[in-house]
Design an enzyme around this catalytic site. Structure first.
Site, mmCIF file in Angstrom:
data_model
loop_
_atom_site.group_PDB
_atom_site.id
_atom_site.type_symbol
_atom_site.label_atom_id
_atom_site.label_comp_id
_atom_site.label_asym_id
_atom_site.label_seq_id
_atom_site.Cartn_x
_atom_site.Cartn_y
_atom_site.Cartn_z
ATOM 1 N N HIS A 22 51.843 62.606 16.308
ATOM 2 C CA HIS A 22 51.352 62.506 14.926
ATOM 3 C C HIS A 22 51.682 61.332 13.926
ATOM 4 O O HIS A 22 51.260 60.821 13.096
ATOM 5 C CB HIS A 22 51.570 63.871 14.105
ATOM 6 C CG HIS A 22 50.688 64.898 14.815
ATOM 7 N ND1 HIS A 22 50.001 65.832 13.868
ATOM 8 C CD2 HIS A 22 50.426 65.655 15.923
ATOM 9 C CE1 HIS A 22 49.331 66.730 14.768
ATOM 10 N NE2 HIS A 22 49.467 66.603 15.876
ATOM 11 N N ASP A 114 48.970 65.081 6.766
ATOM 12 C CA ASP A 114 48.575 65.697 8.041
ATOM 13 C C ASP A 114 48.070 67.212 7.749
ATOM 14 O O ASP A 114 48.552 67.953 7.194
ATOM 15 C CB ASP A 114 49.943 66.033 9.020
ATOM 16 C CG ASP A 114 49.508 65.977 10.502
ATOM 17 O OD1 ASP A 114 48.538 66.864 10.841
ATOM 18 O OD2 ASP A 114 50.033 65.403 11.210
ATOM 19 N N GLN A 336 53.962 53.012 25.577
ATOM 20 C CA GLN A 336 52.624 53.155 26.200
ATOM 21 C C GLN A 336 51.279 52.211 26.079
ATOM 22 O O GLN A 336 50.747 51.749 27.148
ATOM 23 C CB GLN A 336 52.038 54.399 25.920
ATOM 24 C CG GLN A 336 50.664 55.008 26.885
ATOM 25 C CD GLN A 336 50.345 56.276 26.555
ATOM 26 O OE1 GLN A 336 51.145 57.105 27.163
ATOM 27 N NE2 GLN A 336 49.427 56.864 26.080
ATOM 28 N N HIS A 351 47.032 63.753 30.412
ATOM 29 C CA HIS A 351 46.778 65.161 29.923
ATOM 30 C C HIS A 351 45.691 65.415 28.852
ATOM 31 O O HIS A 351 45.304 66.347 28.444
ATOM 32 C CB HIS A 351 48.093 66.009 29.197
ATOM 33 C CG HIS A 351 48.544 65.329 27.756
ATOM 34 N ND1 HIS A 351 48.418 63.908 27.698
ATOM 35 C CD2 HIS A 351 49.010 65.939 26.823
ATOM 36 C CE1 HIS A 351 49.046 63.645 26.542
ATOM 37 N NE2 HIS A 351 49.233 64.854 25.886
ATOM 38 N N ASN A 355 45.623 60.865 21.193
ATOM 39 C CA ASN A 355 46.095 59.378 21.046
ATOM 40 C C ASN A 355 45.982 58.616 22.475
ATOM 41 O O ASN A 355 45.452 57.796 22.409
ATOM 42 C CB ASN A 355 47.653 59.485 20.497
ATOM 43 C CG ASN A 355 47.778 60.040 19.223
ATOM 44 O OD1 ASN A 355 47.488 59.511 18.160
ATOM 45 N ND2 ASN A 355 48.361 60.772 19.159
ATOM 46 N N SER A 356 46.314 59.497 23.501
ATOM 47 C CA SER A 356 46.344 58.857 24.730
ATOM 48 C C SER A 356 44.851 58.463 25.143
ATOM 49 O O SER A 356 44.489 57.388 25.679
ATOM 50 C CB SER A 356 47.054 59.675 25.898
ATOM 51 O OG SER A 356 48.175 59.787 25.563
ATOM 52 N N GLN A 376 43.156 69.406 24.549
ATOM 53 C CA GLN A 376 42.810 68.472 25.561
ATOM 54 C C GLN A 376 41.599 68.934 26.463
ATOM 55 O O GLN A 376 40.752 67.987 26.943
ATOM 56 C CB GLN A 376 44.283 68.547 26.442
ATOM 57 C CG GLN A 376 45.444 67.998 25.615
ATOM 58 C CD GLN A 376 46.545 68.546 25.868
ATOM 59 O OE1 GLN A 376 46.746 69.081 27.130
ATOM 60 N NE2 GLN A 376 47.549 68.299 25.017
HETATM 61 C C1 UDX Z 1 50.000 66.071 20.637
HETATM 62 C C2 UDX Z 1 48.991 67.094 21.479
HETATM 63 O O1 UDX Z 1 49.372 67.198 22.612
HETATM 64 C C3 UDX Z 1 47.533 65.994 21.259
HETATM 65 O O2 UDX Z 1 46.604 66.947 22.224
HETATM 66 C C4 UDX Z 1 47.134 66.027 20.120
HETATM 67 O O3 UDX Z 1 45.867 65.234 20.183
HETATM 68 C C5 UDX Z 1 48.166 65.023 19.294
HETATM 69 O O4 UDX Z 1 49.466 65.599 19.271
HETATM 70 P P1 UDX Z 1 51.090 64.651 22.679
HETATM 71 O O5 UDX Z 1 50.908 65.622 23.538
HETATM 72 O O6 UDX Z 1 52.324 63.808 22.499
HETATM 73 O O7 UDX Z 1 50.403 64.868 21.181
HETATM 74 O O8 UDX Z 1 49.692 63.379 23.430
HETATM 75 P P2 UDX Z 1 49.232 62.118 22.564
HETATM 76 O O9 UDX Z 1 48.356 62.501 21.593
HETATM 77 O O10 UDX Z 1 48.617 61.527 23.959
HETATM 78 O O11 UDX Z 1 50.222 61.353 21.843
HETATM 79 C C6 UDX Z 1 51.248 60.851 22.714
HETATM 80 C C7 UDX Z 1 51.636 59.469 21.907
HETATM 81 O O12 UDX Z 1 53.066 58.916 22.661
HETATM 82 C C8 UDX Z 1 50.910 58.326 22.588
HETATM 83 O O13 UDX Z 1 50.512 57.543 21.309
HETATM 84 C C9 UDX Z 1 51.421 57.423 23.336
HETATM 85 O O14 UDX Z 1 51.175 56.266 23.069
HETATM 86 C C10 UDX Z 1 52.893 57.820 23.184
HETATM 87 N N1 UDX Z 1 53.698 57.569 24.232
HETATM 88 C C11 UDX Z 1 53.599 58.613 25.525
HETATM 89 C C12 UDX Z 1 54.443 56.575 24.401
HETATM 90 O O15 UDX Z 1 54.764 55.662 23.525
HETATM 91 N N2 UDX Z 1 55.349 56.532 25.675
HETATM 92 C C13 UDX Z 1 55.200 57.371 26.752
HETATM 93 O O16 UDX Z 1 55.824 57.211 27.636
HETATM 94 C C14 UDX Z 1 54.226 58.527 26.581
#
Ligand code: UDX
Length: 393
Positions: A22, A114, A336, A351, A355-356, A376
């Site tokens: 977030h 948020d 990332q 997953h 964001n990913s 997801q």
């Molecule tokens: C959570 C929820 O799981 C997700 O489904 C929702 O949409 C947002 O909140 P998260 O599980 O952490 O987030 O996944 P994601 O949304 O993909 O965010 C992870 C963030 O961490 C990404 O911006 C990614 O770039 C960053 N990251 C991840 C890193 O910078 N380094 C890493 O090694 C892994």
């Protein structure tokens, strides 16, 4: 009456839910606000602020209490306890922060909050400020929770196929897990449905998506629900910075990224030859899942770069790192965006966090999405069947 003349830049307070998934999009959005002439103060909880590493550039950071200054979410013991106390203490400390900024000559005009923290809108309105809600998850997912909130999607689901206004028919298992497994995590379910509890009072609605990606759902929201603004993708920061004429890639990480070693390792690999695997910032895998992912990567015979957070590393098979050294690199966290942008990356095992998903999509990296929970499964459905940019595992 003559309009009061502005003597200061518009000042926005940006309040993300205290987690990496977030903070990242709301920090990127803050950069856009700054670029467009606003002053921005990003608000973190006291606890989270202690672990934020990096540089927030021109964005000021202030902190408030969530009632758990020594351990945040983990200190609370349960999601429900945490959220309840955060609402009470957060409302008070956010209000005090806004008053403090006013008396120090930095009055706030707008609170961008948020969607997980709808009480921030009540604070803004009480103080006569503009309120803007920021949805970090996809439009499709928000649309599903909205209809649950409105009582138009009845739970538990009784049919295998579900029709939600604004969307094409979906299989129940394509809905967010908190919806199709109704009752599984009631505290989080309530938080997601409550995102819409006061939406009729909000001045602006922002969603981290873009018009073409949100497609029919965006149109449906604009026509039937509210004038949604698609302000995404709020990334990738490296490109965004370039576009904004700012080549400094500031960001805030809750974990320390391994940067040099990752990039050097990738530099030595052929184009498109590496699978990048990461399950985001808070997914907790069952030991058996971790083992399957690890051996699956090893047996694929491709090079792989695997992120396993420190707290998850004990679940890796014994000696995995050493035995797979020739093919793989395991790190506890990485940059990332830099990794996804590297020419050696050919595939992203993810997953399917929003964001990913947006990051891979923006950088043109095909995905294998192995969804775990919350939004997801829905993201995975769209990646495979609607946008055709990956497969669902
Ligand atoms: C959570 C929820 O799981 C997700 O489904 C929702 O949409 C947002 O909140 P998260 O599980 O952490 O987030 O996944 P994601 O949304 O993909 O965010 C992870 C963030 O961490 C990404 O911006 C990614 O770039 C960053 N990251 C991840 C890193 O910078 N380094 C890493 O090694 C892994």
């Amino acid at each position: 009456m003559e309009k009061e003349k502005r003597t200061h830049k518009a000042h926005c307070i940006v309040l993300p839910f205290p987690s990496q998934g977030h903070i990242n999009p709301m920090l990127q959005f803050s950069k856009c606000l700054v670029h467009n002439g606003a002053k921005v103060t990003l608000v973190a909880t006291h606890f989270i602020s202690k672990s934020l590493l990096g540089d927030s550039g021109p964005i000021a950071i202030e902190t408030i209490s969530d009632g758990y200054d020594d351990g945040g979410f983990a200190q609370a013991g349960s999601g429900g306890t945490y959220l309840e106390r955060f609402q009470v203490v957060g409302s008070e400390t956010l209000g005090s922060l806004i008053e403090k900024l006013k008396s120090s000559g930095c009055p706030v005009d707008c609170v961008v909050y948020d969607a997980f923290l709808p009480w921030a809108l009540d604070v803004a309105k009480k103080l006569g400020l503009v309120g803007a809600v920021f949805f970090t998850q996809s439009c499709m997912v928000n649309n599903i929770y909205y209809h649950v909130h409105q009582g138009m999607l009845k739970l538990p689901l009784l049919e295998p196929e579900v029709v939600v206004p604004g969307l094409f028919p979906l299989q129940a298992c394509d809905l967010p897990s908190l919806v199709y497994l109704y009752g599984s995590y009631p505290d989080f379910f309530n938080m997601l449905v409550n995102q819409f509890s006061n939406i009729e009072k909000v001045d602006w609605v922002f969603c981290n998506t873009f018009y073409k990606l949100g497609g029919k759902v965006v149109e449906y929201w604009m026509a039937k629900i509210c004038p949604l603004r698609t302000i995404g993708p709020t990334l990738p920061s490296a490109y965004l910075n370039k576009r904004l004429g700012d080549d400094k890639d500031y960001g805030l990480n809750m974990l320390n990224p391994v940067t040099g070693a990752c990039m050097e390792w990738l530099d030595g690999k052929p184009n498109g030859s590496v699978v990048y695997a990461s399950y985001g910032s808070f997914a907790v895998l069952e030991p058996q899942q971790m083992e399957e992912v690890a051996w699956g990567l090893r047996r694929s015979n491709a090079y792989f770069l695997m992120v396993v957070r420190e707290s998850e590393q004990a679940k890796l098979p014994q000696n995995f790192k050493e035995e797979t050294e020739e093919k793989g690199l395991v790190v506890s966290w990485c940059q990332q965006l830099e990794v996804l942008a590297h020419r050696a990356i050919g595939c992203f095992l993810t997953h399917g966090g929003w964001n990913s998903t947006l990051e891979a999509l923006s950088l043109g990296v095909p995905m294998v999405v192995a969804p775990l929970f919350t939004d997801q499964p829905t993201n995975a459905k769209f990646v495979e069947d609607v946008w055709g940019i990956g497969l669902r595992a």
